[in-house]
Design a protein around this motif. Structure first.
Motif, PDB file in Angstrom:
ATOM      1  N   ALA A   1       0.093  -0.688  -0.088  1.00 44.95           N
ATOM      2  CA  ALA A   1      -0.276  -0.497   0.096  1.00 44.95           C
ATOM      3  C   ALA A   1       0.719   1.616   0.040  1.00 44.95           C
ATOM      4  O   ALA A   1       0.518   2.186  -0.628  1.00 44.95           O
TER       5      ALA A   1
ATOM      6  N   ASN B   1      -1.599   4.172  -4.099  1.00 48.85           N
ATOM      7  CA  ASN B   1      -2.736   4.405  -2.734  1.00 48.85           C
ATOM      8  C   ASN B   1      -3.612   3.192  -3.568  1.00 48.85           C
ATOM      9  O   ASN B   1      -4.454   3.392  -4.992  1.00 48.85           O
TER      10      ASN B   1
ATOM     11  N   SER C   1      -6.840   2.611  -2.287  1.00 42.91           N
ATOM     12  CA  SER C   1      -8.140   3.168  -2.052  1.00 42.91           C
ATOM     13  C   SER C   1      -8.457   4.523  -3.262  1.00 42.91           C
ATOM     14  O   SER C   1      -9.775   4.321  -3.276  1.00 42.91           O
ATOM     15  N   GLU C   2      -7.113   4.810  -4.013  1.00 39.72           N
ATOM     16  CA  GLU C   2      -7.773   6.251  -5.019  1.00 39.72           C
ATOM     17  C   GLU C   2      -8.102   5.003  -6.361  1.00 39.72           C
ATOM     18  O   GLU C   2      -9.215   5.202  -7.194  1.00 39.72           O
TER      19      GLU C   2
ATOM     20  N   THR D   1       1.953   8.238  -3.275  1.00 40.91           N
ATOM     21  CA  THR D   1       1.295   8.497  -2.222  1.00 40.91           C
ATOM     22  C   THR D   1       2.193   8.824  -1.105  1.00 40.91           C
ATOM     23  O   THR D   1       1.817   9.159   0.261  1.00 40.91           O
TER      24      THR D   1
HETATM   25  C1  LIG Z   1      -4.662   7.117  -0.715  1.00 35.27           C
HETATM   26  O1  LIG Z   1      -5.568   8.452  -0.815  1.00 35.27           O
HETATM   27  C2  LIG Z   1      -6.733   8.905   0.272  1.00 35.27           C
HETATM   28  C3  LIG Z   1      -7.688  10.034  -0.303  1.00 35.27           C
HETATM   29  O2  LIG Z   1      -7.160  10.456  -1.182  1.00 35.27           O
HETATM   30  C4  LIG Z   1      -5.657   9.272   1.565  1.00 35.27           C
HETATM   31  O3  LIG Z   1      -6.701   9.711   2.745  1.00 35.27           O
HETATM   32  C5  LIG Z   1      -5.041   8.203   1.936  1.00 35.27           C
HETATM   33  O4  LIG Z   1      -4.635   9.179   3.152  1.00 35.27           O
HETATM   34  C6  LIG Z   1      -3.955   8.010   1.115  1.00 35.27           C
HETATM   35  N1  LIG Z   1      -3.372   6.419   1.732  1.00 35.27           N
HETATM   36  C7  LIG Z   1      -1.256   6.927   1.295  1.00 35.27           C
HETATM   37  C8  LIG Z   1      -1.097   5.508   1.820  1.00 35.27           C
HETATM   38  O5  LIG Z   1      -1.300   7.310   0.870  1.00 35.27           O
END
Ligand SMILES: *[C@@H]1O[C@H](CO)[C@@H](O)[C@H](O)[C@H]1NC(C)=O
Ligand SMILES: *[C@@H]1O[C@H](CO)[C@@H](O)[C@H](O)[C@H]1NC(C)=O
Ligand SMILES: *[C@@H]1O[C@H](CO)[C@@H](O)[C@H](O)[C@H]1NC(C)=O
Length: 408
Positions: A293, A297, A299-300, A339
């Motif tokens: 991860a 990213n 979730s994106e 990230t």
């Molecule tokens: C991934 O993106 C989300 C929303 O943009 C953010 O909140 C989250 O911190 C990010 N995660 C990482 C590991 O960068």
């Protein structure tokens, strides 16, 4: 008495001599550079090994790159198997460390034998080994025996490394700063160290840059199936064994397409041309991303997939095996979403994959839509993230990525 006819036309000796001198004087300046060229060519011919095919541009670089990656891949497989058998103790050093140094030594040695003036950007440097003779000797033993066993490539890759100390010096030759001038090779001896440790995907990667452009790329993926059509799953190659039919070598030369071939010991196996799958229906697309991860990213990427209408789950795998997998049509899209604002991707993590995907009919950019710029040093300092997709859909993917990430 008949007169000798030649007497009639005989030129006075003085005139003849001056004529000769004049002719010579006119020729020498134009001959000298050619002569130097011919001589230097003859010299280089006598010191470089003969290759079967010298027909197309970069054919020699391609052959050496593939053989070097193949030999280094064999070393990494040996490390993995000896570690799991307990021959290489896990307490001594991480198998990743052993495999990394060993593979880098083999590849640099092969490059320096064939292209002594080229520069090299490699991930590792030997300081740690200089301070640790037992580790140095353990790696040296692997390097020595792997070269000895690889008889088929011996003539092309050179007689091998002299001793353990010479090996350290060779490892340290990967310290070039890179840049946009001249010939620079990039090496990632083990890309995807976590994948390597868990017996999943990892890759041995090598690319040649010329004036900042990738011209040749080779990626050895010891744990990918040979079959280009094998379905892409997250556990592809998990618990890999040395069974027949495992391990693939991807390669490409600029303007000449991309190929895959089985990774094997000895001479190179027959190659097959590969290309990306034509993607007519986005809902049917499969996209790959990193397992970690922290590298991309996740979730994106899930939001992006949803907006694109992709219904399949992402396939998570380590290393440039992702580039190889989409290049041969086993997957369709590769996303690497930043990230961190400050992280700079390393050139050795992307150079070979970038070329192989583009030569297979894909387009590779960062999240701003710019081509990856390998000519600014050891990192991709001017890029952020990676989007690799078939040419026909790349702009569609890019615009959704930019919408979700808020990039403009
Ligand atoms: C991934 O993106 C989300 C929303 O943009 C953010 O909140 C989250 O911190 C990010 N995660 C990482 C590991 O960068
Ligand atoms: C690999 O091994 C692990 C642990 O033994 C197991 O849970 C998993 O199902 C295996 N995967 C495959 C593809 O065989
Ligand atoms: C979807 O993918 C499957 C398997 O890759 C393929 O057989 C099928 O033709 C694809 N369908 C469309 C509409 O592209």
């Amino acid at each position: 008495m008949p007169r000798d006819p030649s007497h009639k036309f005989r030129l006075p000796p003085l005139l003849l001599t001056s004529l000769l001198i004049l002719i010579l004087a006119a020729f020498i300046p134009s001959i000298t550079p050619r002569l130097t060229l011919i001589l230097s060519h003859l010299r280089s011919q006598s010191t470089t090994p003969k290759l079967a095919k010298m027909t197309s541009l970069y054919s020699r670089e391609l052959e050496i790159a593939q053989l070097a990656v193949q030999r280094a891949s064999i070393l990494t497989k040996r490390v993995f198997h000896e570690t799991s058998k307990g021959t290489v103790s896990k307490d001594d050093a991480s198998p990743v460390t052993i495999g990394d140094f060993g593979a880098q030594a083999l590849i640099i040695s092969a490059l320096k034998h064939n292209f002594p003036h080229d520069e090299i950007v490699a991930e590792e440097e030997a300081t740690e080994l200089r301070a640790n003779p037992p580790l140095r000797d353990q790696i040296w033993e692997l390097v020595r025996t792997t070269s000895l066993d690889d008889v088929a490539a011996e003539g092309l890759l050179g007689g091998g490394i002299k001793d353990a100390d010479a090996m350290l010096d060779i490892i340290d030759q990967g310290n070039s700063k890179g840049g946009k001038v001249g010939r620079v090779w990039t090496i990632d001896p083990i890309d995807g160290t976590k994948g390597f440790l868990r017996g999943g995907q990892y890759a041995v990667c090598l690319a040649l840059l010329e004036d900042g452009d990738v011209k040749v790329g080779a990626i050895g993926c010891p744990n990918l199936p040979v079959d280009d059509a094998a379905p892409l799953t997250a556990d592809i190659g998990a618990n890999a064994t040395d069974d027949e039919g495992r391990g693939v070598l991807f390669s490409a030369v600029i303007g000449q397409g991309a190929t895959s071939r089985p990774l094997k010991a000895g001479a190179l196996a027959e190659g097959r041309s590969i290309s990306m799958k034509p993607l007519t229906d986005m809902s049917n697309a499969s996209f790959c991303e990193s397992v970690e991860a922290g590298h991309s990213n996740q979730s994106e990427s899930a939001q992006i997939a949803q907006k694109l209408g992709i219904t399949k789950q992402s396939v998570r795998m380590d290393s440039q095996a992702k580039y190889g997998s989409i290049a041969r049509g086993a997957g369709d899209i590769y996303l690497r979403l930043p990230t961190s604002k400050t992280y700079q991707e390393k050139i050795w993590d992307h150079a070979a994959g970038d070329l192989i995907v583009r030569e297979a009919g894909g387009q590779v950019t960062d999240i701003k839509g710019n081509r990856l710029n390998f000519g600014v040093g050891r990192t991709l300092a001017t890029n952020s993230g990676v989007i690799a997709a078939p040419k026909a859909v790349h702009s569609q993917v890019l615009s959704v990525v930019q919408e979700v990430l808020g990039v403009k």
